[in-house]
Design a protein around this motif. Structure first.
Motif, mmCIF file in Angstrom:
data_model
loop_
_atom_site.group_PDB
_atom_site.id
_atom_site.type_symbol
_atom_site.label_atom_id
_atom_site.label_comp_id
_atom_site.label_asym_id
_atom_site.label_seq_id
_atom_site.Cartn_x
_atom_site.Cartn_y
_atom_site.Cartn_z
ATOM 1 N N CYS A 51 0.741 -1.249 -0.047
ATOM 2 C CA CYS A 51 -0.139 0.005 0.157
ATOM 3 C C CYS A 51 0.704 1.305 0.246
ATOM 4 O O CYS A 51 1.997 1.205 0.061
ATOM 5 C CB CYS A 51 -0.978 0.042 1.192
ATOM 6 S SG CYS A 51 0.110 -0.226 2.757
ATOM 7 N N CYS A 87 4.476 -6.666 1.839
ATOM 8 C CA CYS A 87 3.019 -6.616 2.081
ATOM 9 C C CYS A 87 2.497 -7.851 2.688
ATOM 10 O O CYS A 87 2.879 -9.043 1.985
ATOM 11 C CB CYS A 87 2.252 -6.080 1.254
ATOM 12 S SG CYS A 87 0.410 -6.318 1.308
ATOM 13 N N ILE A 89 -0.926 -8.752 3.172
ATOM 14 C CA ILE A 89 -2.621 -8.398 3.590
ATOM 15 C C ILE A 89 -3.109 -9.358 2.717
ATOM 16 O O ILE A 89 -4.123 -10.219 3.277
ATOM 17 C CB ILE A 89 -2.851 -7.012 3.157
ATOM 18 C CG1 ILE A 89 -4.242 -7.038 3.587
ATOM 19 C CG2 ILE A 89 -2.858 -6.912 1.599
ATOM 20 C CD1 ILE A 89 -4.465 -5.536 4.291
ATOM 21 N N GLN A 246 -3.835 3.555 8.900
ATOM 22 C CA GLN A 246 -4.590 2.332 8.878
ATOM 23 C C GLN A 246 -6.194 2.668 8.999
ATOM 24 O O GLN A 246 -6.793 2.279 8.492
ATOM 25 C CB GLN A 246 -4.211 1.120 9.759
ATOM 26 C CG GLN A 246 -3.458 0.266 9.033
ATOM 27 C CD GLN A 246 -2.185 0.598 8.788
ATOM 28 O OE1 GLN A 246 -1.349 1.066 9.443
ATOM 29 N NE2 GLN A 246 -1.604 0.421 7.418
HETATM 30 FE FE1 SF4 Z 1 0.160 -2.279 3.906
HETATM 31 FE FE2 SF4 Z 1 -1.497 -3.686 4.890
HETATM 32 FE FE3 SF4 Z 1 0.203 -4.602 3.260
HETATM 33 FE FE4 SF4 Z 1 0.978 -3.921 5.444
HETATM 34 S S1 SF4 Z 1 -0.380 -5.698 5.037
HETATM 35 S S2 SF4 Z 1 1.898 -3.404 3.541
HETATM 36 S S3 SF4 Z 1 -0.320 -2.186 6.264
HETATM 37 S S4 SF4 Z 1 -1.577 -3.264 2.885
#
Ligand code: SF4
Ligand code: 5AD
Length: 536
Positions: A51, A87, A89, A246
């Motif tokens: 992100c 990331c 996610i 966030q």
């Molecule tokens: Fe960004 Fe969420 Fe990926 Fe971490 S998990 S890099 S906070 S999108």
């Protein structure tokens, strides 16, 4: 002997921090001595995944390393250190990074055969670091440094430690690290827009989400340091800043006293944490930040629907330089699914909020994130998501098939029981509704005039590219147009231009540039409701 090794300490014992360990302040790390010789200054190659927050974090990392004399390169062959900002996610994000690591491992091996004097080091930063530290070191023998989101100040030391062939790991999460005193160094200094991280971590604990585990508890950076950064960026010619976090709208600078009473959550919204008290809040921050330079566009992301009290809506409505574009991630249109996701609101509460916002800020643009195929999602529940997308006019939507993440509540509590092909099919159906609606919404703009901030040139066509207030792309031809001093001049990146919309696709407008302008001039005689409609 074998038994002794077996029963002795494992890799785990040599890794600093784990997801359960959340420490305050700067930890004392016994085997990372304070006085490690940083060693020869070397060239760093950054790989950024995920992100915008990761982009902003990379700028913090670059600032820290630059300060220590490291250099940056965009040419692989020149690099001595590869830092991969990761990331976690979704599975897709992780698998892209594993592929990149395969490539880097090969690169490192080839370099060690070719030139022993210039060994390559590989560092893993960001969200995968915490989650996969053991796997990264044990299985990916090529990784030299693993640093989580709160340990970037330690990077010079961690890198220095690897000079002796050691692997250095620090994935401790902090309760107060905000890097407030680190002035980020922009990776793309020519860009007319910049990101500013205003808070870190997340306390919401949505059941599908790994972020609270990878990025830790929510904490905000002081208002004064954010406003100062906006000032510096304005002085460098930046015309647009995006405030990042966030859950930016739960921002709270507790280092400052506020006389204002704490507001209640809107009816139908609740949180898993005890309501936070005192300090300066998001509305105060928006007020301060938008006052720094009335010609600096202010955006923010990501937000949570629970934190949009009237003070926030009011300041957005009042200030011409705060974009009337709100991120209102619904995640699902079904109350039952929302409950399993632990989002803290029902479909009805969300829709009430949408109505309240569109009544309060006429012409406001909305964006959302949606997940399909969450644990136990039935066809009927999914159809409620589609119907929500029909009811609410989203200008932008990020649509995802659910991807189960270890450690999350959903992983412990529910079954990932929607088959992959069903998730895929639902994902396609969401995309279809979204595109169809965007096309209709965008076509309705043809003939209107938008305020566009020019970003640069489209390589393929040579046309200019900019964004309107709602962050939608507008392309148009270069030409001399009326300037502020009633002369004529060409259009440059960083200019605000009034552009008449002459064509619309679902994700981009084509336009005709009319005249150079500024935020204050463009909005001087217009009210919000008609801000996109201009009679000339
Ligand atoms: Fe960004 Fe969420 Fe990926 Fe971490 S998990 S890099 S906070 S999108
Ligand atoms: N699977 C799919 N999408 C997810 N998101 C967060 N976690 C997951 C997951 N496990 C989406 C949410 C969030 C966005 C940043 O990513 O929609 O808002």
């Amino acid at each position: 002997m074998k038994d002794k090794v077996k029963n002795g300490p494992g890799l785990k014992e040599f890794i600093i921090g784990d997801s359960e360990t959340v420490l305050t302040g700067r930890p004392h790390i016994p085997y990372l001595p304070e006085n490690v010789e940083i060693g020869s200054k070397r060239k760093v190659y950054f790989d950024v995944y995920g992100c915008q927050m990761n982009l902003s974090d990379t700028e913090i990392v670059w600032s820290i390393l630059k300060n220590e004399g490291f250099e940056k390169t965009e040419i692989e062959d020149e690099a001595d250190i590869f830092l991969v900002m990761t990331c976690a996610i979704r599975e897709g994000a992780e698998s892209k990074i594993w592929h990149r690591l395969d490539h880097l491992r090969g690169f490192k091996r080839r370099r060690s055969l070719k030139n022993k004097q210039r060994p390559v080091k590989i560092g893993i930063l960001g969200c995968m670091a915490e989650r996969l530290k053991e796997k990264l070191i044990e299985k990916e023998k090529a990784v030299d440094v693993v640093a989580g989101p709160d340990s970037y100040r330690d990077l010079p030391r961690l890198l220095a430690l690897t000079n002796g062939g050691q692997t250095a790991v620090n994935v401790l999460l902090s309760l107060d690290e905000t890097y407030a005193d680190v002035v980020p160094v922009r990776l793309n200094e020519d860009s007319v827009s910049a990101f500013i991280s205003i808070m870190r971590g997340c306390d919401n604990m949505c059941t599908y989400c790994i972020v609270p585990f990878t990025r830790g508890r929510e904490r905000s950076r002081p208002v004064s340091s954010i406003a100062e950064e906006v000032r510096q960026l304005a002085d460098q010619g930046v015309r647009e800043v995006t405030l990042l976090g966030q859950n930016v709208n739960s921002y709270r600078d507790v280092s400052q006293h506020s006389d204002k009473l704490d507001t209640q959550l809107a009816k139908g919204f609740k949180t898993v944490y005890k309501s936070k008290k005192g300090g300066l809040r998001f509305a105060d921050l928006l007020e301060k930040v938008s006052s720094v330079d009335p010609e600096m566009r202010i955006r923010f992301t990501a937000a949570h629907p629970k934190d949009f009290p009237d003070e926030v809506l009011q300041i957005i409505k009042e200030r011409p330089n705060i974009c009337k574009a709100l991120h209102l991630p619904a995640q699902s249109g079904s109350t039952e699914v929302l409950q399993r996701m632990r989002r803290g609101y029902s479909r009805e509460a969300y829709l009430d909020l949408v109505r309240h916002i569109t009544d309060s800020i006429p012409g406001v643009g909305l964006s959302t994130d949606m997940i399909c195929g969450f644990c136990g999602e039935t066809e009927e529940e999914f159809q409620e998501t589609l119907s929500l997308m029909e009811i609410v006019d989203y200008n932008i939507a990020f649509l995802f098939p659910y991807s189960m993440r270890e450690k999350t509540t959903a992983y412990r509590r529910y079954k990932d029981d929607v088959p992959e092909e069903v998730k895929k099919d639902r994902h396609n159906r969401m995309i279809e509704v979204y595109r169809r609606k965007c096309q209709i919404l965008n076509e309705a703009e043809v003939g209107n005039t938008h305020l566009v901030l020019v970003e640069g040139v489209v390589k393929k066509t040579g046309q200019l590219l900019g964004r309107n207030e709602l962050y939608l792309k507008v392309v148009f031809n270069q030409q001399e147009i009326l300037s502020e001093d009633n002369g004529q001049r060409l259009i440059r990146p960083g200019d605000y231009v009034a552009v008449k919309i002459i064509g619309a696709k679902s994700s981009v407008f084509s336009g005709m540039p009319l005249y150079h302008t500024s935020i204050s001039d463009f909005y001087r005689d217009r009210t919000w409701g008609d801000r996109r409609v201009v009679t000339l």
